[in-house]
Write an enzyme that holds these catalytic residues in place. Structure first.
Site, PDB file in Angstrom:
ATOM      1  N   GLY A   1       0.812  -1.217   0.000  1.00 26.55           N
ATOM      2  CA  GLY A   1       0.000   0.000   0.000  1.00 26.55           C
ATOM      3  C   GLY A   1       0.841   1.260   0.000  1.00 26.55           C
ATOM      4  O   GLY A   1       0.485   2.251  -0.643  1.00 26.55           O
ATOM      5  N   ASP A   2       1.966   1.240   0.707  1.00 23.29           N
ATOM      6  CA  ASP A   2       2.881   2.371   0.728  1.00 23.29           C
ATOM      7  C   ASP A   2       3.358   2.683  -0.684  1.00 23.29           C
ATOM      8  O   ASP A   2       3.363   3.839  -1.116  1.00 23.29           O
ATOM      9  CB  ASP A   2       4.060   2.060   1.650  1.00 23.29           C
ATOM     10  N   GLY A   3       3.727   1.658  -1.424  1.00 19.28           N
ATOM     11  CA  GLY A   3       4.199   1.849  -2.793  1.00 19.28           C
ATOM     12  C   GLY A   3       3.104   2.350  -3.724  1.00 19.28           C
ATOM     13  O   GLY A   3       3.343   3.229  -4.566  1.00 19.28           O
TER      14      GLY A   3
END
Length: 146
Positions: free
Chosen positions: A34-36
């Site tokens: 999700g961060d990416g």
């Protein structure tokens, strides 16, 4: 290969990755992807708005991807999350991480991790439109424009 496939589907097809039930992933794994995904959304919008020097692009991007901003966004988004989305967020927020953000409070860091877990969960379910809806609404709610 079919037109209109999601990025995830194209990646999985190209690299012959087998489908996995997204509910089996740990919340920190969901936050990792999700961060990416959140980062690529923000970077894409910033780059598409203007072709600027890389250091300026990085500076503008940093304002949106820091833990404090994500924590503010998820607080603003909680009322519009489905029960399932809220449960994923809470799993991510409550996950025991062995790292912490350099420039964020523990609570902001945990809320940001929950937000990233939600983005990862939605991405792995090919719910890109929902991710974009939430990111756009979250940024608007906290008064940040890309």
């Amino acid at each position: 290969m079919e037109e209109g496939l999601s990025l995830r589907s194209l990646i999985n097809h190209s690299f012959e990755v087998k489908e996995v039930d997204v509910r089996t992933y740990s919340p920190l794994t969901l936050a990792f992807i999700g961060d990416g995904i959140y980062d690529i959304i923000i970077r894409t919008v910033i780059v598409e708005h203007s072709n600027r020097p890389v250091n300026e692009l990085h500076r503008r991007t940093s304002r949106f991807v820091k833990a404090n901003t994500q924590a503010l966004m998820i607080q603003a988004l909680l009322p519009v999350l489905t029960e399932e989305e809220e449960a994923v967020y809470k799993r991510g927020r409550n996950a025991k991480s062995h790292t912490t953000a350099k420039n964020a409070s523990l609570m902001d860091y945990r809320m940001a991790t929950g937000f990233e877990a939600l983005v990862g969960y939605l991405y792995l379910q090919d719910k890109t439109e929902r991710i974009l809806e939430l990111v756009k609404k979250g940024l608007a709610e906290i008064g940040m424009e890309l």
